[in-house]
Design a protein around this motif. Structure first.
Motif, mmCIF file in Angstrom:
data_model
loop_
_atom_site.group_PDB
_atom_site.id
_atom_site.type_symbol
_atom_site.label_atom_id
_atom_site.label_comp_id
_atom_site.label_asym_id
_atom_site.label_seq_id
_atom_site.Cartn_x
_atom_site.Cartn_y
_atom_site.Cartn_z
ATOM 1 N N ARG A 160 0.816 -1.217 0.000
ATOM 2 C CA ARG A 160 0.000 0.000 0.000
ATOM 3 C C ARG A 160 0.851 1.270 0.000
ATOM 4 O O ARG A 160 0.555 2.223 -0.738
ATOM 5 C CB ARG A 160 -0.949 -0.014 1.197
ATOM 6 N N PRO A 161 1.969 1.337 0.767
ATOM 7 C CA PRO A 161 2.780 2.572 0.756
ATOM 8 C C PRO A 161 3.385 2.886 -0.609
ATOM 9 O O PRO A 161 3.761 4.029 -0.864
ATOM 10 C CB PRO A 161 3.878 2.284 1.796
ATOM 11 N N TYR A 162 3.514 1.887 -1.477
ATOM 12 C CA TYR A 162 4.101 2.136 -2.790
ATOM 13 C C TYR A 162 3.265 3.132 -3.602
ATOM 14 O O TYR A 162 3.776 3.785 -4.514
ATOM 15 C CB TYR A 162 4.221 0.834 -3.587
ATOM 16 N N LEU A 163 1.966 3.247 -3.285
ATOM 17 C CA LEU A 163 1.086 4.144 -4.050
ATOM 18 C C LEU A 163 1.501 5.602 -3.879
ATOM 19 O O LEU A 163 1.110 6.468 -4.684
ATOM 20 C CB LEU A 163 -0.368 3.953 -3.614
ATOM 21 N N ASN A 164 2.280 5.891 -2.834
ATOM 22 C CA ASN A 164 2.740 7.262 -2.594
ATOM 23 C C ASN A 164 4.059 7.569 -3.305
ATOM 24 O O ASN A 164 4.564 8.685 -3.202
ATOM 25 C CB ASN A 164 2.902 7.497 -1.087
ATOM 26 N N ASP A 165 4.614 6.565 -3.952
ATOM 27 C CA ASP A 165 5.894 6.722 -4.652
ATOM 28 C C ASP A 165 5.599 7.086 -6.111
ATOM 29 O O ASP A 165 5.138 6.266 -6.903
ATOM 30 C CB ASP A 165 6.686 5.417 -4.550
ATOM 31 N N LYS A 166 5.853 8.367 -6.475
ATOM 32 C CA LYS A 166 5.514 8.838 -7.825
ATOM 33 C C LYS A 166 6.282 8.085 -8.910
ATOM 34 O O LYS A 166 5.748 7.770 -9.973
ATOM 35 C CB LYS A 166 5.796 10.345 -7.924
ATOM 36 N N GLU A 167 7.534 7.811 -8.622
ATOM 37 C CA GLU A 167 8.361 7.094 -9.616
ATOM 38 C C GLU A 167 7.801 5.695 -9.865
ATOM 39 O O GLU A 167 7.711 5.231 -11.005
ATOM 40 C CB GLU A 167 9.807 7.007 -9.112
ATOM 41 N N PHE A 168 7.414 5.031 -8.789
ATOM 42 C CA PHE A 168 6.842 3.693 -8.914
ATOM 43 C C PHE A 168 5.519 3.739 -9.688
ATOM 44 O O PHE A 168 5.262 2.927 -10.581
ATOM 45 C CB PHE A 168 6.627 3.104 -7.510
ATOM 46 N N MET A 169 4.648 4.716 -9.357
ATOM 47 C CA MET A 169 3.360 4.808 -10.027
ATOM 48 C C MET A 169 3.517 5.125 -11.511
ATOM 49 O O MET A 169 2.732 4.665 -12.356
ATOM 50 C CB MET A 169 2.499 5.881 -9.343
ATOM 51 N N ALA A 170 4.577 5.887 -11.856
ATOM 52 C CA ALA A 170 4.833 6.175 -13.272
ATOM 53 C C ALA A 170 5.168 4.885 -14.022
ATOM 54 O O ALA A 170 4.745 4.676 -15.165
ATOM 55 C CB ALA A 170 5.964 7.189 -13.394
ATOM 56 N N LYS A 171 5.914 4.020 -13.344
ATOM 57 C CA LYS A 171 6.259 2.743 -13.974
ATOM 58 C C LYS A 171 5.018 1.865 -14.160
ATOM 59 O O LYS A 171 4.861 1.198 -15.188
ATOM 60 C CB LYS A 171 7.301 2.002 -13.128
ATOM 61 N N ILE A 172 4.142 1.868 -13.162
ATOM 62 C CA ILE A 172 2.920 1.058 -13.264
ATOM 63 C C ILE A 172 2.055 1.548 -14.426
ATOM 64 O O ILE A 172 1.508 0.768 -15.210
ATOM 65 C CB ILE A 172 2.130 1.107 -11.940
ATOM 66 N N GLN A 173 1.934 2.870 -14.557
ATOM 67 C CA GLN A 173 1.145 3.422 -15.655
ATOM 68 C C GLN A 173 1.738 3.043 -17.014
ATOM 69 O O GLN A 173 1.016 2.720 -17.958
ATOM 70 C CB GLN A 173 1.055 4.945 -15.512
ATOM 71 N N LYS A 174 3.063 3.069 -17.091
ATOM 72 C CA LYS A 174 3.711 2.685 -18.342
ATOM 73 C C LYS A 174 3.455 1.216 -18.661
ATOM 74 O O LYS A 174 3.215 0.843 -19.811
ATOM 75 C CB LYS A 174 5.219 2.947 -18.245
ATOM 76 N N LEU A 175 3.499 0.369 -17.621
ATOM 77 C CA LEU A 175 3.251 -1.059 -17.825
ATOM 78 C C LEU A 175 1.802 -1.327 -18.226
ATOM 79 O O LEU A 175 1.519 -2.255 -18.984
ATOM 80 C CB LEU A 175 3.596 -1.843 -16.546
ATOM 81 N N GLN A 176 0.871 -0.516 -17.704
ATOM 82 C CA GLN A 176 -0.529 -0.684 -18.086
ATOM 83 C C GLN A 176 -0.736 -0.359 -19.563
ATOM 84 O O GLN A 176 -1.541 -0.988 -20.254
ATOM 85 C CB GLN A 176 -1.414 0.208 -17.209
ATOM 86 N N GLN A 177 0.047 0.625 -20.041
ATOM 87 C CA GLN A 177 -0.063 1.004 -21.450
ATOM 88 C C GLN A 177 0.730 0.050 -22.351
ATOM 89 O O GLN A 177 0.304 -0.268 -23.464
ATOM 90 C CB GLN A 177 0.446 2.438 -21.637
#
Length: 586
Positions: A160-177
């Motif tokens: 859950r704390p990973y959701l506050n990591d902008k760099e991590f969330m950017a990677k997740i968004q890229k993987l979703q695309q």
């Protein structure tokens, strides 16, 4: 003795490696934990999770099965089994595994979610292709980084704390695309952990202790750091509370778990008493552990160790066999069962029962091959062979066999005579006359090499046994070793100058040497010379430079050769060469 503390240390190291994405190290440490304490289902469960994250569905399934076998009342065992079968695309089997778990744990969220996911993958529409050769293009697999992933991350206390990591969330968004971009992010442990969450349904580890706080997120936002730390601290005691919460267990399940923990404490107390050489108290402590948890062979094996140290070998054997019985019934590791068999073998050896000791070593090797056990077994086999030979010695029976051999010899029943003389030699291996008789019987069946070995043994046992020297000369004549026969007859006469057999043998062999060559064909002479050249002693004489010069002098300077023959040692060597047929006289 196996140490539960050591096993816990290996498990903690495995958890740390799993958190950092080092799956190989995680598997190695969980394996060491299992080696130290193979009765703990959590270690198999954690290793199953690590195998699944590594993509090894077969080993993940095997460990999940072991988890259930050790503790059928552990809900995550069924989750592990279902997830492994799901990864192997055995959808029907995976559904059965989840449903089996739900029959015992009807309200388990992980089992419900796993069942829902496997049914969706089995019955859902064909997956969308994301092109290329990456993860998104694999047949039968939808994009694991879809919209439901954020919900999974939110529901998991560790991620859950990973959701506050902008760099991590950017990677997740890229993987979703673009799922194929995963190859560029394999070194990011958070991405790999979330991938395992997407594929396996949980964070991987089953804990006997609270999991560590999540990794520190990116420093791009100071307020995010503070919030993350605060939330991590908030989650840690919650995890600890979840670990200690037994409220969802039935009274029987709760009691079983409490008894197992109490049994480990009793075992540790027994270990301390054992180290202090308080054997009776240690045995009592191990008995308490066995009463609390009769499914663990470790406690019984520890009792066997106490008995062995106390030199109570009968009790040690009984405890070892009981430990193996318990281990087999409860699927204990093969290594532990092998150790119990090995200790049993040592106890039998101390008792002097080498036959059963060797048998136990073989049983241990069947459970788990070990070089040290193999060496011990070989030494036991050699020891048993010597002991059996010593137990077979009996002078009276040896004399009885010798007399029967003599009777067969007089009746010209050579084979039966050999058999009886050999039996007598086994009963009395240091009896020179028996060896002499055996050599005579072996000559009758044309086994000259065997006859020579036995007659040489007779002389070794009794160097002054004139009959043996005479027999040796006779055998050497039969083997066309006239030069050796000459020496044997002379050795016999040196002991007893009146011995008729040695005198007659010496006369005959001398005549053969001096006059026999004149009646031989050229082919026979060459054969005799070849036979002599095969003798290492003859070869050594011919390599002597002094002898080589004397042999040349017989043709080039006879006077010098005759002068050299006045030396007794030189004369003896030349006569030996002549007797062997290597040097021929006119």
């Amino acid at each position: 003795m196996p140490s539960s503390e050591e096993a816990e240390q290996f498990k903690a190291a495995g958890n740390k490696a799993l958190q950092s994405g080092n799956l190989t190290a995680a598997i190695e440490n969980y394996t060491k934990a299992i080696d130290a304490d193979g009765t703990n289902h959590v270690y198999y469960s954690n290793r199953s999770a690590a195998y699944l994250k590594k993509g090894d569905g077969n080993n993940a399934l095997e460990d999940a099965m072991s988890t259930i076998a050790i503790n059928p009342d552990f809900s995550k065992g069924y989750s592990r089994k279902g997830a492994a079968l799901h990864a192997l695309k055995r959808y029907n089997d995976a559904i059965s595994a989840y449903e089996e778990g739900l029959t015992k744990f009807a309200n388990d969220a992980a089992l419900k979610k796993g069942l829902e996911e496997v049914k969706r993958d089995k019955d859902g529409p064909p997956p969308r292709s994301f092109g290329g050769g990456g993860l998104g293009s694999m047949p039968g697999m939808a994009n694991p980084f879809g919209n439901q992933l954020i919900q999974k991350i939110m529901l998991n206390p560790k991620t859950r704390p990973y959701l506050n990591d902008k760099e991590f969330m950017a990677k997740i968004q890229k993987l979703q695309q673009d799922p194929n971009s995963l190859a560029q992010m394999l070194s990011d442990p958070k991405v790999m952990e979330v991938l395992g969450l997407a594929l396996g349904g949980d964070s991987g580890m089953d804990e006997d202790e609270p999991p560590k706080a999540a990794d520190k997120p990116s420093t791009s936002n100071g307020s995010s750091n503070a919030e993350t730390k605060k939330e991590a601290k908030k989650e840690e005691p919650q995890a600890a509370k979840e670990e200690e919460d037994l409220s969802q267990l039935t009274p029987a399940e709760r009691k079983k778990k409490e008894d197992q923990k109490a049994a480990v404490e009793c075992k540790q107390r027994g270990n301390d008493l054992y180290k202090s050489k308080k054997f009776d108290e240690a045995l009592a402590a191990y008995d308490e552990a066995i009463a609390l948890d009769p499914t663990s062979m470790t406690f019984v094996n520890n009792k066997a160790a106490v008995y062995f140290t106390a030199k109570k070998y009968d009790e040690c054997v009984e405890a070892c066999l009981e430990a193996v019985k318990v281990g087999k019934a409860n699927m204990a590791p093969f290594e532990d069962r092998a150790k119990a068999y090995t200790r049993c073998a040592k106890a039998y050896q101390k008792k002097g029962d080498l036959a059963n000791a060797i048998k136990m070593c073989k049983e241990a090797q069947l459970e788990n091959y070990d070089k040290a056990t193999e060496r011990m077994m070989k030494n036991m086999e050699l020891e048993k062979k010597k002991a059996d030979a010593a137990a077979y010695l009996d002078d009276d029976k040896a004399d009885e066999a010798k007399q029967q051999g003599n009777e067969h010899f007089r009746n010209k029943q050579w084979g039966d005579a050999v058999k009886q003389y050999e039996e007598a030699a086994k009963r009395a291996p240091n009896n020179a006359p028996i060896r002499n008789n055996l050599a005579a019987a072996l000559c009758k069946v044309m086994d000259f090499n065997g006859a020579k070995r036995n007659i040489e043994k007779a002389i070794e046992l009794d160097p002054k046994y004139v009959k043996a020297w005479a027999r040796k000369g006779d055998i050497e004549v039969l083997m066309k070793e006239n030069h050796k026969a000459l020496e044997s007859y002379k050795a016999g006469l040196a002991i007893d100058s009146t011995n008729t057999t040695c005198k007659e043998g010496l006369r005959k062999v001398t005549a053969m040497i001096n006059y026999g060559a004149a009646n031989m064909t050229e082919e026979e002479k060459q054969e005799r010379a070849r036979h002599g050249m095969a003798d290492p002693e003859i070869q050594s004489i011919l390599q002597d430079p002094v002898i080589q010069q004397i042999l040349r002098d017989f043709n080039e300077n006879p006077q010098a050769a005759n002068q050299a023959m006045s030396d007794p040692s030189v004369r003896a060597k030349i006569e030996k060469l002549i007797a062997s047929g290597v040097v021929q006289t006119a």
